[in-house]
Design an enzyme around this catalytic site. Structure first.
Site, mmCIF file in Angstrom:
data_model
loop_
_atom_site.group_PDB
_atom_site.id
_atom_site.type_symbol
_atom_site.label_atom_id
_atom_site.label_comp_id
_atom_site.label_asym_id
_atom_site.label_seq_id
_atom_site.Cartn_x
_atom_site.Cartn_y
_atom_site.Cartn_z
ATOM 1 N N GLY A 97 75.647 -31.964 54.664
ATOM 2 C CA GLY A 97 74.668 -32.769 55.410
ATOM 3 C C GLY A 97 75.349 -34.073 55.772
ATOM 4 O O GLY A 97 75.495 -34.968 54.924
ATOM 5 N N ALA A 98 75.823 -34.134 57.033
ATOM 6 C CA ALA A 98 76.583 -35.329 57.452
ATOM 7 C C ALA A 98 75.725 -36.237 58.316
ATOM 8 O O ALA A 98 76.188 -36.800 59.299
ATOM 9 C CB ALA A 98 77.838 -34.884 58.205
ATOM 10 N N VAL A 116 72.435 -40.307 55.494
ATOM 11 C CA VAL A 116 72.730 -40.501 54.065
ATOM 12 C C VAL A 116 74.128 -39.950 53.734
ATOM 13 O O VAL A 116 74.918 -40.604 53.044
ATOM 14 C CB VAL A 116 71.666 -39.827 53.167
ATOM 15 C CG1 VAL A 116 72.042 -39.940 51.701
ATOM 16 C CG2 VAL A 116 70.297 -40.444 53.413
ATOM 17 N N HIS A 146 60.743 -39.223 41.904
ATOM 18 C CA HIS A 146 61.228 -40.093 42.986
ATOM 19 C C HIS A 146 60.172 -40.023 44.090
ATOM 20 O O HIS A 146 60.150 -39.121 44.895
ATOM 21 C CB HIS A 146 62.575 -39.590 43.499
ATOM 22 C CG HIS A 146 63.067 -40.358 44.689
ATOM 23 N ND1 HIS A 146 63.292 -41.720 44.653
ATOM 24 C CD2 HIS A 146 63.355 -39.962 45.960
ATOM 25 C CE1 HIS A 146 63.718 -42.115 45.844
ATOM 26 N NE2 HIS A 146 63.755 -41.076 46.656
#
Ligand code: NAD
Length: 305
Positions: free
Chosen positions: A10-11, A14, A176
């Site tokens: 996942g580029a 984040v 979270h």
């Protein structure tokens, strides 16, 4: 000298921020993997060129070829959709579980021994789902969420008390999300606990602001969610693991005591979870909130596909 390898699946925002933070500190060579081929390659080249400015010899490459994660010590998973205004993290469960499942297939094939840091939301469920899909020792799966909440807690404290960040230590446990449990009694300024430094009203405000710390950014960005502080939070976990430092980092890990993946203080080491620190939680409200988080996570886990 051989550098360790860290892969980030996942580029996006984040993933890119995490790659920059890790490579800039010279911690590891970084492989960024995404389904968006050329965009990812371009991001990799841009980051690699930025290392020339920093003068650090870590390599960064972007690719859509999962086989390049072979030999990774750590695989960070940020693939997935971020939330938009008016969405909770839980709204992302179906879409992000589907993406996670396909990512885990690739991780199993090419980096079966890696330590895994899931980041995609809803974090606690995605971490539990990753453990299910990967079926590896649970000690090797540590979700990033609590560390980011700790940074947010510290930032809200610093707005009230103008001390150096170096003197602020914060602890946040539980989910979270809006039900996170920031712990004033386990948060200190140069060793002095928060109740000795702030009034009860100030503490209540700081805790509320911390819980709202992610939504505040989502509302302002209008599209997508936070990435700089998440990137640094991932870096903190990666650094603690690669250096086997036993640094205590609030991470989403599995405890045999309650049978769920949930945020708690954890000593991180080369094996992933070195040791979970069990807190007494003297405050009744904190105890209640943590207990209810266990029940919520158990209930929500039924939605994992
Ligand atoms: P983003 O949209 O910028 O990036 C996500 C990337 O994932 C995209 O580039 C997309 O192409 C890629 N992707 C999708 N499917 C993929 C697949 N099968 N394999 C590889 N890559 C794939 O989003 P972002 O802002 O980087 O956020 C990523 C995730 O992290 C979101 O789920 C977000 O909610 C979460 N997040 C978590 C925290 C935390 O504290 N845990 C903090 C911030 C964001």
């Amino acid at each position: 000298m051989d550098m360790p390898k860290v892969s980030i699946i996942g580029a996006g925002m984040v993933g890119g921020a995490a790659a920059q933070a890790i490579a800039t500190r010279g911690l590891a060579d970084v492989v960024l993997v995404d389904v968006l081929g050329d965009q990812t390659k371009g991001k990799g080249v841009d980051l690699a060129q930025s290392m020339a400015a920093v003068g650090v010899d870590t390599s960064v490459v972007g690719t859509d070829d999962f086989s390049q994660i072979k030999g990774s010590e750590i695989v960070v998973i940020t693939a997935g959709k971020p939330r938009q205004p008016d969405m909770t993290r839980e709204d992302l469960i179906d879409v992000n579980c589907k993406i996670l499942k396909s990512v885990c297939e690739q991780v199993k094939q090419y980096a079966p021994d890696a330590i895994i840091i899931p980041v995609s939301n809803p974090l606690d469920l995605i971490t539990a789902a990753a453990a299910r899909y990967l079926d590896v020792d649970k000690k090797k799966i540590l979700g990033m969420g609590g560390q980011l909440d700790c940074l947010r807690f510290a930032q809200k404290i610093k707005k009230r008390i103008k001390v150096s960040y170096k003197d602020i230590q914060t602890t946040v446990v539980g989910m979270h999300g809006k039900d996170m449990v920031p712990l004033p009694e386990y948060s200190t300024i140069k060793g002095i606990t928060l109740p000795d430094m702030l009034s009860p009203q100030e503490i209540e405000d700081v805790v509320e602001e911390t819980k709202n710390g992610g939504a505040e950014i989502v509302d302002l960005l209008k599209s997508g969610s936070a990435y700089y502080a998440p990137g640094e939070s991932i870096r903190i976990m990666v650094e603690a693991i690669l250096t086997d430092s036993h640094k205590i980092v609030c991470s989403c890990v599995f405890s045999e005591d309650d049978g769920v993946f949930l945020g708690r203080p954890v000593m991180l080491g080369k094996e992933g979870v070195h040791k979970i620190v069990t807190l007494k939680l003297n405050d009744d409200d904190d105890k209640k909130s943590f207990t209810s988080a266990i029940a919520t996570v158990k209930e929500l886990a039924k939605e994992i596909i």
